[in-house]
Design an enzyme around this catalytic site. Sequence first.
Site, PDB file in Angstrom:
ATOM      1  CB  ALA A 132      58.537  58.201 -51.460  1.00 27.16           C
TER       2      ALA A 132
ATOM      3  N   GLY B 239      56.983  59.169 -56.327  1.00 28.05           N
ATOM      4  CA  GLY B 239      58.436  59.273 -56.458  1.00 28.05           C
ATOM      5  C   GLY B 239      58.983  58.433 -57.605  1.00 28.05           C
TER       6      GLY B 239
ATOM      7  CD  GLU C  96      57.902  63.293 -57.284  1.00 30.64           C
ATOM      8  OE1 GLU C  96      58.006  62.380 -56.435  1.00 30.64           O
ATOM      9  OE2 GLU C  96      57.594  64.455 -56.982  1.00 30.64           O
TER      10      GLU C  96
ATOM     11  CD  GLU D 217      53.172  61.986 -55.258  1.00 30.23           C
ATOM     12  OE1 GLU D 217      52.297  62.140 -56.134  1.00 30.23           O
ATOM     13  OE2 GLU D 217      54.383  61.859 -55.521  1.00 30.23           O
TER      14      GLU D 217
HETATM   15  N1  CAA Z   1      55.366  52.428 -50.315  1.00 33.54           N
HETATM   16  C1  CAA Z   1      55.456  51.332 -49.556  1.00 33.54           C
HETATM   17  N2  CAA Z   1      54.970  50.132 -49.938  1.00 33.54           N
HETATM   18  C2  CAA Z   1      54.355  50.062 -51.126  1.00 33.54           C
HETATM   19  C3  CAA Z   1      54.207  51.181 -51.961  1.00 33.54           C
HETATM   20  C4  CAA Z   1      54.757  52.417 -51.519  1.00 33.54           C
HETATM   21  N3  CAA Z   1      54.737  53.524 -52.256  1.00 33.54           N
HETATM   22  N4  CAA Z   1      53.542  50.795 -53.071  1.00 33.54           N
HETATM   23  C5  CAA Z   1      53.285  49.486 -52.944  1.00 33.54           C
HETATM   24  N5  CAA Z   1      53.770  49.036 -51.766  1.00 33.54           N
HETATM   25  C6  CAA Z   1      53.692  47.684 -51.221  1.00 33.54           C
HETATM   26  C7  CAA Z   1      52.320  47.389 -50.651  1.00 33.54           C
HETATM   27  O1  CAA Z   1      52.189  47.908 -49.353  1.00 33.54           O
HETATM   28  C8  CAA Z   1      52.299  45.879 -50.715  1.00 33.54           C
HETATM   29  O2  CAA Z   1      53.052  45.385 -49.633  1.00 33.54           O
HETATM   30  P1  CAA Z   1      52.446  44.230 -48.676  1.00 33.54           P
HETATM   31  O3  CAA Z   1      52.330  43.039 -49.592  1.00 33.54           O
HETATM   32  O4  CAA Z   1      53.493  44.072 -47.622  1.00 33.54           O
HETATM   33  O5  CAA Z   1      51.133  44.713 -48.203  1.00 33.54           O
HETATM   34  C9  CAA Z   1      53.074  45.572 -51.988  1.00 33.54           C
HETATM   35  O6  CAA Z   1      53.865  46.727 -52.280  1.00 33.54           O
HETATM   36  C10 CAA Z   1      52.187  45.307 -53.188  1.00 33.54           C
HETATM   37  O7  CAA Z   1      51.300  46.408 -53.308  1.00 33.54           O
HETATM   38  P2  CAA Z   1      49.712  46.239 -53.436  1.00 33.54           P
HETATM   39  O8  CAA Z   1      49.248  45.041 -52.687  1.00 33.54           O
HETATM   40  O9  CAA Z   1      49.094  47.555 -53.057  1.00 33.54           O
HETATM   41  O10 CAA Z   1      49.578  45.968 -55.003  1.00 33.54           O
HETATM   42  P3  CAA Z   1      48.329  46.319 -55.942  1.00 33.54           P
HETATM   43  O11 CAA Z   1      48.652  45.669 -57.249  1.00 33.54           O
HETATM   44  O12 CAA Z   1      47.057  46.023 -55.291  1.00 33.54           O
HETATM   45  O13 CAA Z   1      48.400  47.925 -56.130  1.00 33.54           O
HETATM   46  C11 CAA Z   1      49.485  50.041 -56.531  1.00 33.54           C
HETATM   47  C12 CAA Z   1      49.500  48.516 -56.773  1.00 33.54           C
HETATM   48  C13 CAA Z   1      48.301  50.679 -57.250  1.00 33.54           C
HETATM   49  C14 CAA Z   1      50.786  50.605 -57.113  1.00 33.54           C
HETATM   50  C15 CAA Z   1      49.421  50.330 -55.024  1.00 33.54           C
HETATM   51  O14 CAA Z   1      50.421  49.571 -54.369  1.00 33.54           O
HETATM   52  C16 CAA Z   1      49.621  51.768 -54.650  1.00 33.54           C
HETATM   53  O15 CAA Z   1      48.725  52.561 -54.794  1.00 33.54           O
HETATM   54  N6  CAA Z   1      50.837  52.123 -54.125  1.00 33.54           N
HETATM   55  C17 CAA Z   1      51.105  53.435 -53.631  1.00 33.54           C
HETATM   56  C18 CAA Z   1      51.301  54.438 -54.752  1.00 33.54           C
HETATM   57  C19 CAA Z   1      51.571  55.816 -54.168  1.00 33.54           C
HETATM   58  O16 CAA Z   1      50.749  56.384 -53.495  1.00 33.54           O
HETATM   59  N7  CAA Z   1      52.770  56.359 -54.450  1.00 33.54           N
HETATM   60  C20 CAA Z   1      53.171  57.644 -53.951  1.00 33.54           C
HETATM   61  C21 CAA Z   1      53.982  57.479 -52.706  1.00 33.54           C
HETATM   62  S1  CAA Z   1      54.361  59.021 -51.892  1.00 33.54           S
HETATM   63  C22 CAA Z   1      55.615  59.699 -52.797  1.00 33.54           C
HETATM   64  O17 CAA Z   1      56.104  59.119 -53.743  1.00 33.54           O
HETATM   65  C23 CAA Z   1      56.086  61.040 -52.341  1.00 33.54           C
HETATM   66  C24 CAA Z   1      57.047  61.718 -53.236  1.00 33.54           C
HETATM   67  O18 CAA Z   1      56.673  62.462 -54.118  1.00 33.54           O
HETATM   68  C25 CAA Z   1      58.484  61.569 -53.043  1.00 33.54           C
END
Ligand code: CAA
Length: 258
Positions: A66, A109, A112, A132
Amino acid sequence: MSDERLVLTEVSEYIATITLNRPKALNALSPELMDELIAAVNACDSDDSVRVLILTGGPRAFAAGADIKAMIESSPMKLHVSQIIAKWNRIRDCRKPIIAAVSGYALGGGCELAMMCDIILASDTAKFGQPEINIGVIPGAGGTQRLTRAIGPYRAMELILTGDLISAQEAAAYGLVSHVYPAESLPSEARRLAAKIASRPPLAVQMAKDAVRYAAETTLREGLEIEKRNFYMLFDTQDQKEGMRAFVEKRTPTFTGE
Ligand code: CAA
């Protein structure tokens, strides 16, 4: 023009391929993207020229979860009123089978969303997880329930409490993923599977999906009732007559979806 869309849909030979198209944000599932995705799934569900859906992302990410940036300042009531997660159930409720074809990250998400599909295929670059916990919350779109049913309570507990990611091969060994392919062949393999399912009688496919879904969502007694009901219902279709007659006449059946 089409590049500006967050979700792209292409339909051919009874297969709809829906592609998440927000690569710069690793296909983070913003409310806008989810609205487009739900509209695309709705359209495919009511389109007779579609029998099977493939849901896929890009090479780096199926979906990284998400959209954290869109949620950061949210409140319980805002989440409730916007139905931000409740709306996702529409994917689950699609009558036609959905194959998730996952390359790269399927996190939070994103994992999911893959689990709302009916079959998960992965490329050898795929990584699955429910991270998360690392951002102060828990899975909210079915992760604690579907992952537990898919891979068992002890493995699910470890993944959800640590936020650790697993590889495609681990996900396959755990039973989450059906097959792992080299990244370049994932699209054609997903299409091959979709084509095989699309060649089967569509109403029987939908009834089978419905019944199998009940196995994970209700008691054995209720599930057996649903299975029996769906089995009986199929005797109202032309394809049941055609399928059984073709067997007796030793010929290949021609299914029409009626
Ligand atoms: N939401 C918003 N933006 C996201 C995102 C997310 N879940 N995941 C990645 N992005 C964005 C980053 O912010 C970044 O944007 P900018 O260039 O504008 O900064 C871009 O995508 C590229 O990401 P990274 O620079 O972080 O890329 P990376 O290769 O270094 O890392 C990753 C990749 C490990 C997937 C890392 O992006 C990450 O950990 N993302 C979040 C994963 C996460 O926590 N997901 C759970 C979300 S909460 C949820 O899903 C709730 C639910 O159950 C419904």
